[in-house]
Design a protein around this motif. Structure first.
Motif, PDB file in Angstrom:
ATOM      1  N   VAL A  19     -48.686  42.805 -95.313  1.00  0.00           N
ATOM      2  CA  VAL A  19     -48.708  44.216 -95.679  1.00  0.00           C
ATOM      3  C   VAL A  19     -48.001  44.993 -94.576  1.00  0.00           C
ATOM      4  O   VAL A  19     -48.097  44.652 -93.398  1.00  0.00           O
ATOM      5  N   SER A  20     -47.278  46.018 -94.957  1.00  0.00           N
ATOM      6  CA  SER A  20     -46.520  46.804 -93.994  1.00  0.00           C
ATOM      7  C   SER A  20     -46.580  48.267 -94.386  1.00  0.00           C
ATOM      8  O   SER A  20     -46.414  48.609 -95.549  1.00  0.00           O
ATOM      9  N   VAL A  21     -46.835  49.122 -93.414  1.00  0.00           N
ATOM     10  CA  VAL A  21     -46.880  50.554 -93.693  1.00  0.00           C
ATOM     11  C   VAL A  21     -45.724  51.277 -93.034  1.00  0.00           C
ATOM     12  O   VAL A  21     -45.644  52.497 -93.090  1.00  0.00           O
ATOM     13  N   THR A  22     -44.830  50.538 -92.415  1.00  0.00           N
ATOM     14  CA  THR A  22     -43.643  51.141 -91.818  1.00  0.00           C
ATOM     15  C   THR A  22     -42.560  50.090 -91.766  1.00  0.00           C
ATOM     16  O   THR A  22     -42.856  48.918 -91.562  1.00  0.00           O
ATOM     17  N   PRO A  23     -41.300  50.429 -91.962  1.00  0.00           N
ATOM     18  CA  PRO A  23     -40.240  49.436 -91.850  1.00  0.00           C
ATOM     19  C   PRO A  23     -40.258  48.772 -90.485  1.00  0.00           C
ATOM     20  O   PRO A  23     -40.656  49.390 -89.492  1.00  0.00           O
ATOM     21  N   VAL A  24     -39.850  47.522 -90.420  1.00  0.00           N
ATOM     22  CA  VAL A  24     -39.866  46.775 -89.171  1.00  0.00           C
ATOM     23  C   VAL A  24     -39.104  47.540 -88.093  1.00  0.00           C
ATOM     24  O   VAL A  24     -37.981  47.981 -88.282  1.00  0.00           O
ATOM     25  N   ALA A  25     -39.767  47.718 -86.951  1.00  0.00           N
ATOM     26  CA  ALA A  25     -39.179  48.324 -85.754  1.00  0.00           C
ATOM     27  C   ALA A  25     -38.797  49.794 -85.948  1.00  0.00           C
ATOM     28  O   ALA A  25     -38.038  50.337 -85.166  1.00  0.00           O
ATOM     29  N   LYS A  26     -39.304  50.459 -86.995  1.00  0.00           N
ATOM     30  CA  LYS A  26     -38.975  51.872 -87.191  1.00  0.00           C
ATOM     31  C   LYS A  26     -39.842  52.724 -86.266  1.00  0.00           C
ATOM     32  O   LYS A  26     -41.050  52.605 -86.242  1.00  0.00           O
ATOM     33  N   THR A  27     -39.243  53.615 -85.514  1.00  0.00           N
ATOM     34  CA  THR A  27     -39.985  54.461 -84.596  1.00  0.00           C
ATOM     35  C   THR A  27     -40.638  55.611 -85.353  1.00  0.00           C
ATOM     36  O   THR A  27     -40.284  55.929 -86.480  1.00  0.00           O
ATOM     37  N   ALA A  28     -41.597  56.261 -84.687  1.00  0.00           N
ATOM     38  CA  ALA A  28     -42.322  57.362 -85.324  1.00  0.00           C
ATOM     39  C   ALA A  28     -41.361  58.479 -85.720  1.00  0.00           C
ATOM     40  O   ALA A  28     -40.546  58.934 -84.918  1.00  0.00           O
ATOM     41  N   ASP A  29     -41.462  58.909 -86.975  1.00  0.00           N
ATOM     42  CA  ASP A  29     -40.548  59.926 -87.490  1.00  0.00           C
ATOM     43  C   ASP A  29     -40.698  61.262 -86.769  1.00  0.00           C
ATOM     44  O   ASP A  29     -39.754  62.045 -86.691  1.00  0.00           O
ATOM     45  N   ARG A  30     -41.886  61.520 -86.273  1.00  0.00           N
ATOM     46  CA  ARG A  30     -42.128  62.835 -85.674  1.00  0.00           C
ATOM     47  C   ARG A  30     -41.763  62.891 -84.195  1.00  0.00           C
ATOM     48  O   ARG A  30     -42.024  63.899 -83.539  1.00  0.00           O
ATOM     49  N   VAL A  31     -41.177  61.821 -83.647  1.00  0.00           N
ATOM     50  CA  VAL A  31     -40.793  61.818 -82.235  1.00  0.00           C
ATOM     51  C   VAL A  31     -39.381  62.372 -82.075  1.00  0.00           C
ATOM     52  O   VAL A  31     -38.462  61.982 -82.784  1.00  0.00           O
ATOM     53  N   ASN A  32     -39.230  63.302 -81.144  1.00  0.00           N
ATOM     54  CA  ASN A  32     -37.920  63.845 -80.788  1.00  0.00           C
ATOM     55  C   ASN A  32     -37.381  63.012 -79.621  1.00  0.00           C
ATOM     56  O   ASN A  32     -37.917  63.056 -78.516  1.00  0.00           O
ATOM     57  N   HIS A  33     -36.327  62.228 -79.859  1.00  0.00           N
ATOM     58  CA  HIS A  33     -35.796  61.313 -78.852  1.00  0.00           C
ATOM     59  C   HIS A  33     -34.716  61.993 -78.018  1.00  0.00           C
ATOM     60  O   HIS A  33     -33.839  62.670 -78.560  1.00  0.00           O
ATOM     61  N   GLN A  34     -34.769  61.793 -76.698  1.00  0.00           N
ATOM     62  CA  GLN A  34     -33.751  62.318 -75.797  1.00  0.00           C
ATOM     63  C   GLN A  34     -33.429  61.255 -74.751  1.00  0.00           C
ATOM     64  O   GLN A  34     -34.336  60.581 -74.253  1.00  0.00           O
ATOM     65  N   VAL A  35     -32.160  61.095 -74.423  1.00  0.00           N
ATOM     66  CA  VAL A  35     -31.729  60.183 -73.363  1.00  0.00           C
ATOM     67  C   VAL A  35     -30.958  60.992 -72.332  1.00  0.00           C
ATOM     68  O   VAL A  35     -30.003  61.702 -72.682  1.00  0.00           O
ATOM     69  N   GLU A  94     -28.327  50.417 -67.087  1.00  0.00           N
ATOM     70  CA  GLU A  94     -29.263  50.256 -68.204  1.00  0.00           C
ATOM     71  C   GLU A  94     -28.614  50.516 -69.557  1.00  0.00           C
ATOM     72  O   GLU A  94     -29.315  50.537 -70.578  1.00  0.00           O
ATOM     73  N   ARG A  95     -27.284  50.702 -69.586  1.00  0.00           N
ATOM     74  CA  ARG A  95     -26.625  51.035 -70.854  1.00  0.00           C
ATOM     75  C   ARG A  95     -26.813  49.930 -71.893  1.00  0.00           C
ATOM     76  O   ARG A  95     -26.962  50.218 -73.090  1.00  0.00           O
ATOM     77  N   ASP A  96     -26.789  48.670 -71.461  1.00  0.00           N
ATOM     78  CA  ASP A  96     -26.997  47.574 -72.414  1.00  0.00           C
ATOM     79  C   ASP A  96     -28.404  47.631 -73.012  1.00  0.00           C
ATOM     80  O   ASP A  96     -28.595  47.353 -74.199  1.00  0.00           O
ATOM     81  N   LEU A  97     -29.396  47.991 -72.177  1.00  0.00           N
ATOM     82  CA  LEU A  97     -30.770  48.115 -72.683  1.00  0.00           C
ATOM     83  C   LEU A  97     -30.850  49.234 -73.716  1.00  0.00           C
ATOM     84  O   LEU A  97     -31.549  49.108 -74.723  1.00  0.00           O
ATOM     85  N   LEU A  98     -30.120  50.326 -73.459  1.00  0.00           N
ATOM     86  CA  LEU A  98     -30.101  51.444 -74.408  1.00  0.00           C
ATOM     87  C   LEU A  98     -29.495  51.005 -75.736  1.00  0.00           C
ATOM     88  O   LEU A  98     -30.017  51.332 -76.810  1.00  0.00           O
ATOM     89  N   ARG A  99     -28.396  50.251 -75.672  1.00  0.00           N
ATOM     90  CA  ARG A  99     -27.769  49.771 -76.914  1.00  0.00           C
ATOM     91  C   ARG A  99     -28.712  48.853 -77.687  1.00  0.00           C
ATOM     92  O   ARG A  99     -28.764  48.897 -78.923  1.00  0.00           O
ATOM     93  N   ASN A 100     -29.488  48.027 -76.973  1.00  0.00           N
ATOM     94  CA  ASN A 100     -30.452  47.147 -77.645  1.00  0.00           C
ATOM     95  C   ASN A 100     -31.517  47.958 -78.375  1.00  0.00           C
ATOM     96  O   ASN A 100     -31.934  47.612 -79.489  1.00  0.00           O
ATOM     97  N   ILE A 101     -31.961  49.049 -77.749  1.00  0.00           N
ATOM     98  CA  ILE A 101     -32.969  49.914 -78.373  1.00  0.00           C
ATOM     99  C   ILE A 101     -32.396  50.576 -79.621  1.00  0.00           C
ATOM    100  O   ILE A 101     -33.048  50.638 -80.669  1.00  0.00           O
ATOM    101  N   GLU A 102     -31.173  51.060 -79.532  1.00  0.00           N
ATOM    102  CA  GLU A 102     -30.551  51.714 -80.690  1.00  0.00           C
ATOM    103  C   GLU A 102     -30.330  50.716 -81.821  1.00  0.00           C
ATOM    104  O   GLU A 102     -30.498  51.049 -82.998  1.00  0.00           O
ATOM    105  N   ARG A 103     -29.995  49.488 -81.459  1.00  0.00           N
ATOM    106  CA  ARG A 103     -29.778  48.468 -82.485  1.00  0.00           C
ATOM    107  C   ARG A 103     -31.108  48.151 -83.187  1.00  0.00           C
ATOM    108  O   ARG A 103     -31.166  48.001 -84.409  1.00  0.00           O
ATOM    109  N   LEU A 104     -32.181  48.054 -82.407  1.00  0.00           N
ATOM    110  CA  LEU A 104     -33.491  47.726 -82.981  1.00  0.00           C
ATOM    111  C   LEU A 104     -34.016  48.860 -83.852  1.00  0.00           C
ATOM    112  O   LEU A 104     -34.507  48.632 -84.961  1.00  0.00           O
ATOM    113  N   THR A 105     -33.923  50.078 -83.344  1.00  0.00           N
ATOM    114  CA  THR A 105     -34.510  51.227 -84.056  1.00  0.00           C
ATOM    115  C   THR A 105     -33.598  51.790 -85.132  1.00  0.00           C
ATOM    116  O   THR A 105     -34.028  52.601 -85.942  1.00  0.00           O
ATOM    117  N   ARG A 106     -32.332  51.376 -85.108  1.00  0.00           N
ATOM    118  CA  ARG A 106     -31.336  51.883 -86.048  1.00  0.00           C
ATOM    119  C   ARG A 106     -31.169  53.406 -85.917  1.00  0.00           C
ATOM    120  O   ARG A 106     -31.011  54.129 -86.897  1.00  0.00           O
TER     121      ARG A 106
END
Length: 449
Positions: free
Chosen positions: A208-224, A353-365
């Motif tokens: 059972v799944s209530v959120t797509p795999v690796a999808k981050t919280a919709d209500r979070v405002n992301h900043q880098v 850390e740019r490679d780590l950032l790209r990995n996060i973006e790839r995972l979270t889409r």
């Protein structure tokens, strides 16, 4: 959505839910509980804050009510494994509150505290045992724990468990369980390694799944924010000058880094506390309580604490260091935007850390929005501070411990059985199972980070 009474739960559980003010099940509860009441193995994909603890606790308690029996001595009818001490304590409290209308014995087993109370609780037998893997393996190795009559096996936060290197400990524990049992896996993400483990340990599981795999919280405002490593602490202080950052969790990669950030914030007039594996259990509890009560604005934590922090109204999460495992980003930002609130996740990213950032973006889409906070090229701020050189010392002027280290490198002889720690050196103590157990959850356990 139906209310809890429509799920087929026993009256004592409905009474407890009513006292707690819970009227309707969350999506993960509505999906999981019917399958678990039917006795199915289950894999649940849900982020923290979605009510998944009650999703597995309620059907388990319902089974205990319908099938009363004496708990097995040295063991438990229900075993729940958790990656951290804090989360283990919270799961145990959930079982107690949901089972308040029934006779229920619950205990928590984790490292960083004396063994005595845990040994006594196990000896009596338990309905529910919540444990971190490392300390439980210690009790198994010492023949204190006997899990051959366990009816339910729950792995919570499985992805975090594997990230922390618990796979070997989990397999050691599973090897002591009876083949006839009901298995429940819960995780925020579903990488291939978890699917492989589920295939090994679960029998024909429902997913059972209530959120797509690796999808981050919709209500979070992301900043880098792109910033040099040596300027991150000052940038963090600038960020915390904003009064809107009233309750902020700052994540660092290491324990030493957490302490240094905390010291820098305190020196800058910002009340902060640190929580990580080198802190005693009482220190961790005091820090969490101060943060919950609003006596400090910033809680600085390592990833190991990410799963154990269940605090409402966290306004911001700051990734002081980007996590090396991309999935950890999902868990970190899950500390904010809980219970319908909105939240902000700010990540400080150095060039390395740019490679780590790209990995996060790839995972979270998600293409995370960025802002350049680097100092102007050639300015004094753009250059890391230069440390003053330490003057050389003659051999006889060095501390005795340093001289011993040089003697060891040069092959100088030492008396057999001595530690070589200077004039106060004592014979080294023999190792016993519980001497080793003081390191209970390292690196396989909850004090590792």
């Amino acid at each position: 959505m139906q209310d809890f009474s429509g799920l087929g739960l026993a009256a004592p559980l409905l009474h407890a839910l009513n006292k707690l003010g819970y009227a309707k099940p969350t999506p993960i509860q509505a999906q999981a509980i019917p399958h678990l009441l039917a006795g199915r193995d289950l894999v649940g994909i849900a982020q923290t804050g979605t009510g998944k603890t009650a999703a597995f606790a309620l059907p388990i308690l319902n089974h205990l009510l319908a099938n009363p029996q004496q708990p097995p001595r040295g063991g438990a009818r229900v075993l729940v494994l958790s990656p951290t001490r804090e989360l283990a304590s919270q799961i145990a409290e959930s079982f107690k509150s949901l089972g308040s209308e029934m006779q229920l014995s619950v205990a928590v087993v984790f490292g960083g505290v004396p063994h005595g109370a845990q040994i006594r609780a196990l000896a009596k037998g338990l309905d529910v045992l919540v444990a971190t893997p490392g300390r439980l393996v210690d009790h198994l190795d010492s023949r204190v724990a006997h899990l051959g009559k366990t009816e339910f096996f729950v792995l919570d936060e499985v992805d975090q468990m594997l990230d922390l290197g618990f796979a070997k400990s989990i397999r050691r524990i599973v090897g002591t369980l009876p083949k006839q049992r009901q298995n429940l896996f819960f995780s925020a993400t579903m990488p291939a390694e978890i699917a492989k483990l589920a295939g090994e340990l679960l029998h024909d599981p429902i997913q059972v799944s209530v959120t797509p795999v690796a999808k981050t919280a919709d209500r979070v405002n992301h900043q880098v924010l792109f910033v040099e490593t040596h300027r991150k602490r000052d940038v963090l202080v600038d960020l915390l000058a904003d009064a809107a950052m009233a309750r902020t969790i700052v994540f660092t990669r290491t324990k030493r880094g957490a302490d240094k950030v905390t010291q820098h914030l305190d020196a800058s007039g910002i009340a902060a506390v640190a929580i990580h594996g080198n802190k005693s259990q009482s220190q961790r509890e005091r820090s969490l309580e101060a943060f919950k009560a609003g006596r400090v604005r910033a809680l600085v934590a390592t990833d190991i604490a990410a799963r154990g922090i269940d605090i409402d109204n966290v306004t911001h999460v700051v990734n002081f260091d980007l996590p090396e495992v991309a999935e950890a980003y999902v868990h970190r930002i899950g500390r904010t935007a809980r219970a319908g609130a909105e939240g902000v996740a700010i990540s400080l990213c150095d060039g390395a850390e740019r490679d780590l950032l790209r990995n996060i973006e790839r995972l979270t889409r998600i293409n995370l929005p960025t802002q350049d906070r680097r100092a102007a090229p050639g300015s004094p701020e753009s250059k890391p501070p230069v440390r003053a050189a330490t003057p050389a010392r003659h051999y006889q002027d060095r501390p005795q411990q340093d001289r011993h280290q040089q003697e060891r490198r040069s092959g100088a002889a030492r008396p057999h059985g001595f530690s070589g720690r200077g004039a106060g050196a004592r014979p080294t103590a023999p190792t016993s199972p519980y001497n080793a157990a003081r390191r209970s959850d390292r690196p396989r356990g909850d004090a590792a980070v």
